[in-house]
Structure formats: C-alpha cells, structure tokens
Design a protein around this motif. Structure first.
Motif, PDB file in Angstrom:
ATOM      1  N   TYR A  48       0.833  -1.199   0.000  1.00  0.00           N
ATOM      2  CA  TYR A  48       0.000   0.000   0.000  1.00  0.00           C
ATOM      3  C   TYR A  48       0.866   1.246   0.000  1.00  0.00           C
ATOM      4  O   TYR A  48       0.617   2.203  -0.704  1.00  0.00           O
ATOM      5  CB  TYR A  48      -0.921  -0.013   1.222  1.00  0.00           C
ATOM      6  N   SER A  49       1.910   1.218   0.806  1.00  0.00           N
ATOM      7  CA  SER A  49       2.782   2.391   0.911  1.00  0.00           C
ATOM      8  C   SER A  49       4.246   2.010   0.736  1.00  0.00           C
ATOM      9  O   SER A  49       5.124   2.779   1.084  1.00  0.00           O
ATOM     10  CB  SER A  49       2.576   3.059   2.278  1.00  0.00           C
ATOM     11  N   LYS A 141      11.247   1.719  16.102  1.00  0.00           N
ATOM     12  CA  LYS A 141      10.080   2.559  16.391  1.00  0.00           C
ATOM     13  C   LYS A 141       8.785   1.763  16.229  1.00  0.00           C
ATOM     14  O   LYS A 141       7.914   1.789  17.107  1.00  0.00           O
ATOM     15  CB  LYS A 141      10.083   3.775  15.473  1.00  0.00           C
ATOM     16  N   SER A 142       8.660   1.053  15.114  1.00  0.00           N
ATOM     17  CA  SER A 142       7.454   0.251  14.881  1.00  0.00           C
ATOM     18  C   SER A 142       7.314  -0.835  15.941  1.00  0.00           C
ATOM     19  O   SER A 142       6.204  -1.116  16.417  1.00  0.00           O
ATOM     20  CB  SER A 142       7.509  -0.387  13.494  1.00  0.00           C
ATOM     21  N   PHE A 143       8.430  -1.408  16.326  1.00  0.00           N
ATOM     22  CA  PHE A 143       8.429  -2.471  17.336  1.00  0.00           C
ATOM     23  C   PHE A 143       7.893  -1.964  18.671  1.00  0.00           C
ATOM     24  O   PHE A 143       7.008  -2.579  19.278  1.00  0.00           O
ATOM     25  CB  PHE A 143       9.849  -3.008  17.491  1.00  0.00           C
ATOM     26  N   PHE A 227      -8.912  -1.374  17.922  1.00  0.00           N
ATOM     27  CA  PHE A 227      -7.471  -1.626  18.011  1.00  0.00           C
ATOM     28  C   PHE A 227      -6.798  -1.454  16.656  1.00  0.00           C
ATOM     29  O   PHE A 227      -5.725  -0.864  16.550  1.00  0.00           O
ATOM     30  CB  PHE A 227      -7.224  -3.039  18.546  1.00  0.00           C
ATOM     31  N   MET A 228      -7.408  -1.978  15.599  1.00  0.00           N
ATOM     32  CA  MET A 228      -6.823  -1.852  14.271  1.00  0.00           C
ATOM     33  C   MET A 228      -6.785  -0.397  13.814  1.00  0.00           C
ATOM     34  O   MET A 228      -5.825   0.050  13.192  1.00  0.00           O
ATOM     35  CB  MET A 228      -7.592  -2.710  13.269  1.00  0.00           C
ATOM     36  N   PHE A 229      -7.829   0.377  14.143  1.00  0.00           N
ATOM     37  CA  PHE A 229      -7.828   1.801  13.802  1.00  0.00           C
ATOM     38  C   PHE A 229      -6.702   2.518  14.543  1.00  0.00           C
ATOM     39  O   PHE A 229      -5.978   3.330  13.958  1.00  0.00           O
ATOM     40  CB  PHE A 229      -9.175   2.427  14.153  1.00  0.00           C
ATOM     41  N   ALA A 234      -1.140   5.006  14.536  1.00  0.00           N
ATOM     42  CA  ALA A 234       0.227   5.110  15.042  1.00  0.00           C
ATOM     43  C   ALA A 234       1.245   4.507  14.087  1.00  0.00           C
ATOM     44  O   ALA A 234       2.399   4.952  14.044  1.00  0.00           O
ATOM     45  CB  ALA A 234       0.328   4.419  16.406  1.00  0.00           C
ATOM     46  N   LEU A 235       0.829   3.489  13.329  1.00  0.00           N
ATOM     47  CA  LEU A 235       1.726   2.788  12.404  1.00  0.00           C
ATOM     48  C   LEU A 235       1.045   2.664  11.044  1.00  0.00           C
ATOM     49  O   LEU A 235       0.261   1.733  10.820  1.00  0.00           O
ATOM     50  CB  LEU A 235       2.063   1.390  12.936  1.00  0.00           C
ATOM     51  N   PRO A 236       1.307   3.572  10.117  1.00  0.00           N
ATOM     52  CA  PRO A 236       0.676   3.496   8.795  1.00  0.00           C
ATOM     53  C   PRO A 236       0.908   2.162   8.092  1.00  0.00           C
ATOM     54  O   PRO A 236       0.131   1.793   7.204  1.00  0.00           O
ATOM     55  CB  PRO A 236       1.340   4.656   8.033  1.00  0.00           C
ATOM     56  N   ALA A 237       1.941   1.431   8.470  1.00  0.00           N
ATOM     57  CA  ALA A 237       2.195   0.129   7.844  1.00  0.00           C
ATOM     58  C   ALA A 237       1.017  -0.823   8.037  1.00  0.00           C
ATOM     59  O   ALA A 237       0.833  -1.765   7.247  1.00  0.00           O
ATOM     60  CB  ALA A 237       3.463  -0.490   8.427  1.00  0.00           C
TER      61      ALA A 237
END
Length: 282
Positions: A48-49, A141-143, A227-229, A234-237
C-alpha cells in the motif's frame, strides 16, 4: 499504599496460575513461530505504501497470535479475581484489612494488567531478538509502538473481566459474562453489522458502495476493530495488513480507535466498581 499492596499481591498470585501459564506458553510459541518464518498475510504482499517486508513481518508477528491470545489472557486473568474470592470468603478477610472496595477493584485491575504487560513485553522481546538476528533490518520505532498498543488492547479485556467479576455474585456468572462478550467481539459483531445492513439497506450493497458512516462506526465500537484503527493511526504500515473501508467522516478516522479503547478500559471497570461498592457481600 493499600492499592499498591493489592496490585502487587494480584501480580504475584496470577503468575502461578496453571491456566495462565498454559495460555502464555501458547502465545509465546506462536509469536516466536510467526517471527521466525517472517510471515506476512497475502494482503500485505500487495503493498500500500511500500513498507519493507521485514517491517510488516515484525508487526504481524504479534498481530496474528495476539488477536487470539491477548483477549483470552486478559479475560482469563480477570474474571475470577473478585467473584472467586467472594465465593470462597477470602474477600471478607481482605476487606477486614485496611483495604477499601476501591482498593480491591482497581488494585486487582492494575495487578492483572501488569501480568498482561509483562507477557506482552516478553513476547515482544522474543520477536525483537529474532528480528535483530535474522531480519534485513530492525524497525525499532514500529516495534515499540506496536508492543505498546497491544498492552493497551489487553488492558481492555482485563477491565471487562474485572468489571464482570466485581458485578457478579459468583465466579461462574462472571465467566459466562466474559465468555459471552468475547464471543460477541470475535464472532458475533459481524453478524450484528449484517443485521444493521439488512434493516437499513438490504441484503446486498449497490455496486461500488459501502456501508453508511453510522453503521461503520458501530463496527469500530468493537475493541478488535478499534485496536486496528488505533494501530493504523500510530503505524501506517498497518494499512497493508487491514482491509477496512475508509471514510471522510471525522468519527471514522484512525485516531478514533484510541478514545474508543480508552472508553472500553474505563467504563466496564467503573460500572463494576459502582456495583461492588453497593453490594452486600456478607
């Protein structure tokens, strides 16, 4: 100080539960397995990105097992905390000490949340070690963000379980309440959404159309969807790991997941406390 005493007691007592240890073991093994194989769902392979595959694998390692085991763990550690001691008479002894009912409810919640936090942190640490050793790169950061949001999500189910435990007179009733709500969130919410569609739209949507914003918001009220939203905010991934419809409505933006999760933490616990505060346990 009494609140801290109750929380500390609950944390150490919960760690020795065979059921909790069994659930934690399955969660840990599942997390390690998904991290080791670097698996990304098919939707995530489309892109997606342009997020690197190792980042998707990193956040998905907790995602797949966590969707099952984190809610289960939260409910398991909390449903019997007050109702069980009320049945056995241990609650009377606890309240005979310098503990208020507020200390009991919120102390038990904090102690059990600490267990979920510790389990999530250990599972996250295992993922981190595997990623450091075998992944092409390690997205720190993602972690960190991903692990933190999972702790918040687990806190929702601890709050629900402790709230039911404070509300109900017996451990069995508390268990039925928590299991029923878990089934609603995991299995029944989509059926509820379809019923709303039948009422307001019909059995099928027009080609290219999506559900009205108000019905979509009803879907976000499910903690799993909230939660998914929050994760996508916080994480666009996470956009590469989800397929939820997008909307221009202010109440359907990704950030709305955080206040909805906060409400699910505060409301069940508060309702349980208010009921427990007025209950005659003698």
């Amino acid at each position: 100080m009494s609140l801290q005493t109750v929380a500390r007691k609950e944390y150490h007592q919960c760690r020795r539960s065979p059921a909790v240890l069994g659930t934690v073991s399955l969660f840990f093994l599942s997390v390690v397995f998904f991290a080791a194989i670097q698996w990304v769902p098919k939707i995530g392979q489309v892109g997606y990105s342009g997020t690197p595959r190792f980042t998707l694998a990193l956040i998905n390692s907790l995602g797949q097992p966590g969707a099952i085991f984190v809610p289960m763990l939260g409910l398991l550690v909390g449903y019997h905390t007050i109702a069980g001691e009320r049945e056995s008479g241990a609650l009377k002894m606890m309240l005979a000490l310098p503990h208020t009912r507020r200390d009991v409810v919120f102390g038990k919640f904090l102690g059990r949340v600490a267990v979920v936090m510790a389990v999530t942190a250990i599972a996250g640490l295992a993922v981190g070690v595997i990623a450091l050793v075998t992944y092409a790169a390690f997205d720190v950061k993602s972690f960190v963000i991903n692990t933190t949001i999972w702790v918040l999500y687990g806190s929702v189910y601890v709050s629900i379980a402790v709230g039911f435990s404070a509300w109900m007179e017996s451990k069995r009733k508390a268990l039925v309440g928590t299991v029923s709500l878990y089934a609603l969130f995991m299995l029944g919410w989509d059926a509820l959404m379809f019923i709303l569609q039948l009422i307001f739209i019909g059995p099928t949507l027009p080609q290219g159309a999506q559900l009205p914003d108000v019905i979509q918001f009803a879907g976000v009220l499910n903690p799993a969807r909230a939660f998914m939203f929050a994760s996508r905010s916080a994480l666009p991934a996470y956009y590469e790991l989800t397929v939820y419809s997008e909307s221009n409505a202010a109440f359907l933006q990704d950030w709305i997941g955080f206040p909805i999760l906060a409400v699910w933490v505060v409301v069940p616990l508060s309702l349980g406390y208010l009921r427990f505060r007025a209950a005659d346990i003698h």
